[in-house]
Structures are given as C-alpha cells and as structure tokens.
Design a protein around this motif. Sequence first.
Motif, PDB file in Angstrom:
ATOM      1  N   ASP A 154       1.805 -11.017  -8.863  1.00 34.55           N
ATOM      2  CA  ASP A 154       2.996 -10.167  -8.196  1.00 34.55           C
ATOM      3  C   ASP A 154       2.663 -10.389  -6.674  1.00 34.55           C
ATOM      4  OD1 ASP A 154       4.772  -8.271  -7.913  1.00 34.55           O
ATOM      5  OD2 ASP A 154       3.064  -6.811  -7.347  1.00 34.55           O
ATOM      6  N   ILE A 155       3.686 -10.624  -5.924  1.00 34.61           N
ATOM      7  CA  ILE A 155       3.772 -11.141  -4.743  1.00 34.61           C
ATOM      8  C   ILE A 155       4.990 -10.014  -3.784  1.00 34.61           C
ATOM      9  CG2 ILE A 155       3.850 -12.596  -2.621  1.00 34.61           C
ATOM     10  CD1 ILE A 155       3.461 -15.002  -4.611  1.00 34.61           C
ATOM     11  N   ASP A 156       4.419  -9.132  -3.010  1.00 36.31           N
ATOM     12  CA  ASP A 156       5.246  -8.344  -2.163  1.00 36.31           C
ATOM     13  C   ASP A 156       4.888  -8.246  -0.752  1.00 36.31           C
ATOM     14  OD1 ASP A 156       3.722  -5.855  -1.787  1.00 36.31           O
ATOM     15  OD2 ASP A 156       3.609  -5.655  -4.076  1.00 36.31           O
ATOM     16  N   VAL A 157       5.957  -7.802  -0.144  1.00 41.24           N
ATOM     17  CA  VAL A 157       5.987  -7.593   1.496  1.00 41.24           C
ATOM     18  C   VAL A 157       6.398  -6.124   1.528  1.00 41.24           C
ATOM     19  CG1 VAL A 157       6.745  -8.203   3.498  1.00 41.24           C
ATOM     20  CG2 VAL A 157       6.352 -10.172   1.972  1.00 41.24           C
ATOM     21  N   ASP A 158       5.329  -5.477   2.382  1.00 38.11           N
ATOM     22  CA  ASP A 158       5.734  -3.985   2.603  1.00 38.11           C
ATOM     23  C   ASP A 158       5.513  -3.817   4.044  1.00 38.11           C
ATOM     24  OD1 ASP A 158       6.128  -1.322   2.683  1.00 38.11           O
ATOM     25  OD2 ASP A 158       4.336  -0.539   1.649  1.00 38.11           O
ATOM     26  N   GLY A 159       6.538  -3.861   4.938  1.00 38.83           N
ATOM     27  CA  GLY A 159       6.376  -3.825   6.358  1.00 38.83           C
ATOM     28  C   GLY A 159       5.978  -5.283   6.848  1.00 38.83           C
ATOM     29  N   SER A 160       4.779  -5.312   7.401  1.00 44.63           N
ATOM     30  CA  SER A 160       4.075  -6.511   7.718  1.00 44.63           C
ATOM     31  C   SER A 160       3.007  -7.005   7.007  1.00 44.63           C
ATOM     32  CB  SER A 160       3.745  -6.376   9.286  1.00 44.63           C
ATOM     33  OG  SER A 160       2.798  -5.215   9.626  1.00 44.63           O
ATOM     34  N   VAL A 161       2.770  -6.404   5.684  1.00 44.17           N
ATOM     35  CA  VAL A 161       1.681  -6.651   4.747  1.00 44.17           C
ATOM     36  C   VAL A 161       2.014  -7.578   3.734  1.00 44.17           C
ATOM     37  CG1 VAL A 161      -0.297  -5.723   3.513  1.00 44.17           C
ATOM     38  CG2 VAL A 161       0.486  -4.726   6.002  1.00 44.17           C
TER      39      VAL A 161
ATOM     40  N   GLN B  13      -4.671  -9.426   0.759  1.00 44.12           N
ATOM     41  CA  GLN B  13      -3.729  -8.921   1.584  1.00 44.12           C
ATOM     42  C   GLN B  13      -3.769  -9.486   2.992  1.00 44.12           C
ATOM     43  OE1 GLN B  13      -4.454  -4.478   1.440  1.00 44.12           O
ATOM     44  NE2 GLN B  13      -2.369  -4.633   0.351  1.00 44.12           N
ATOM     45  N   LEU B  14      -2.536  -9.786   3.421  1.00 42.68           N
ATOM     46  CA  LEU B  14      -2.485 -10.592   4.962  1.00 42.68           C
ATOM     47  C   LEU B  14      -1.504  -9.945   5.739  1.00 42.68           C
ATOM     48  CD1 LEU B  14      -2.222 -14.091   3.674  1.00 42.68           C
ATOM     49  CD2 LEU B  14      -4.229 -13.181   4.633  1.00 42.68           C
ATOM     50  N   THR B  15      -1.737  -9.789   6.854  1.00 49.11           N
ATOM     51  CA  THR B  15      -0.696  -9.020   7.973  1.00 49.11           C
ATOM     52  C   THR B  15       0.026 -10.232   8.479  1.00 49.11           C
ATOM     53  OG1 THR B  15      -2.173  -7.532   8.341  1.00 49.11           O
ATOM     54  CG2 THR B  15      -0.579  -7.589   9.731  1.00 49.11           C
ATOM     55  N   LEU B  16       1.272 -10.070   8.300  1.00 47.41           N
ATOM     56  CA  LEU B  16       2.362 -11.115   9.095  1.00 47.41           C
ATOM     57  C   LEU B  16       2.594 -10.484  10.470  1.00 47.41           C
ATOM     58  CD1 LEU B  16       4.736 -11.327   5.989  1.00 47.41           C
ATOM     59  CD2 LEU B  16       2.736 -12.760   6.458  1.00 47.41           C
ATOM     60  N   GLY B  17       2.823 -11.899  11.074  1.00 47.52           N
ATOM     61  CA  GLY B  17       3.033 -11.533  12.649  1.00 47.52           C
ATOM     62  C   GLY B  17       4.337 -11.334  12.657  1.00 47.52           C
ATOM     63  N   ASP B  18       4.838 -10.993  14.234  1.00 50.72           N
ATOM     64  CA  ASP B  18       6.408 -10.633  14.564  1.00 50.72           C
ATOM     65  C   ASP B  18       7.110 -12.072  14.232  1.00 50.72           C
ATOM     66  OD1 ASP B  18       5.881  -8.027  14.720  1.00 50.72           O
ATOM     67  OD2 ASP B  18       5.419  -8.239  16.745  1.00 50.72           O
ATOM     68  N   GLY B  19       6.425 -13.212  14.482  1.00 49.78           N
ATOM     69  CA  GLY B  19       7.456 -14.314  14.357  1.00 49.78           C
ATOM     70  C   GLY B  19       7.566 -14.947  13.204  1.00 49.78           C
TER      71      GLY B  19
END
Length: 144
Positions: free
Chosen positions: A53-60, A90-96
């Motif tokens: 299961d892969i999901d993105v919540d905000g920048s995570v 879990q990884l935090t995605l950058g704005d770019g």
Amino acid sequence: MTMNFDPFRELDRLAGSLLAGAGPRSMPMDLYRSGDHYVLDVDLPGIDPGSVDIDVDGSVLTIRAERTLGAPEGSQWITRERQPGTFVRQLTLGDGLDAERITAGYDNGVLSVTIPVKESAKPRKIAVTTGGGREQLAVGAGDQ
C-alpha cells in the motif's frame, strides 16, 4: 562435525525474537535521481504485491507491506529467520516533487517508486538578449 558459535548472531537472534511483535519494521531502500525524476527502490522479498500500500498524505509518502509466513499444518519450525509482519517506510516529499504523478512497480522482490520533479522545479535556460541595452540583460541576470 564442527559448529561455530557467534555470540553476536545469537544476541541479534534473541533481540529479534523478543521484538518480533513490537510493531512495524523498516525496509532497506535506495534513492537516486535519474534525469527529471527520483527513483526509490525498496527491498520487499517474500511480500505479496497485493499487500503493498502506497499513499501520499500532504508531503508524506508512506509505503506499507505485509509479509505472512506459514508452514503446512502439523509442521514444526526448525529455524525461522524471516520475520512475518508489517513493514512501513515514510518519506517527506519536498516542494519540488510532483506527488500527483508518482508511479510504482514491483519486480523480483523490489518495489520501485518513481517520483517526478515538478515542471517549475526543473532546471531551465534563460535566454540573454543583446542590443536592447542594460534593462534586458539586467532582467536575465536577476538584477532589476
């Protein structure tokens, strides 16, 4: 018959068995940039692809997978080093990064997640014009 005793391996095995039900486990990963996207390779051997299961919540970005191990009814375990359970990373995605266009594939026990860079974050060339005086060059150089 010679038997080798490694106290550190035994300690690791003992600690692993004590912590076996303590919660989600981490998974080894590699992350690299290739052109205009990032590639995240995560080792998930023995994982049913349907449990990933892969999901993105905000920048995570969260990757979750489940490994179940079983033996035929009436079997007796001799050794059990492959741990069943839930694996989470879990990884935090950058704005770019473009979270809307993330793709994933699973092959030979490796989950590959491709994370594209947003168009606005990609390097671009700025044209420099000549003959228009200092004003045009100043805008290109960032000096107004």
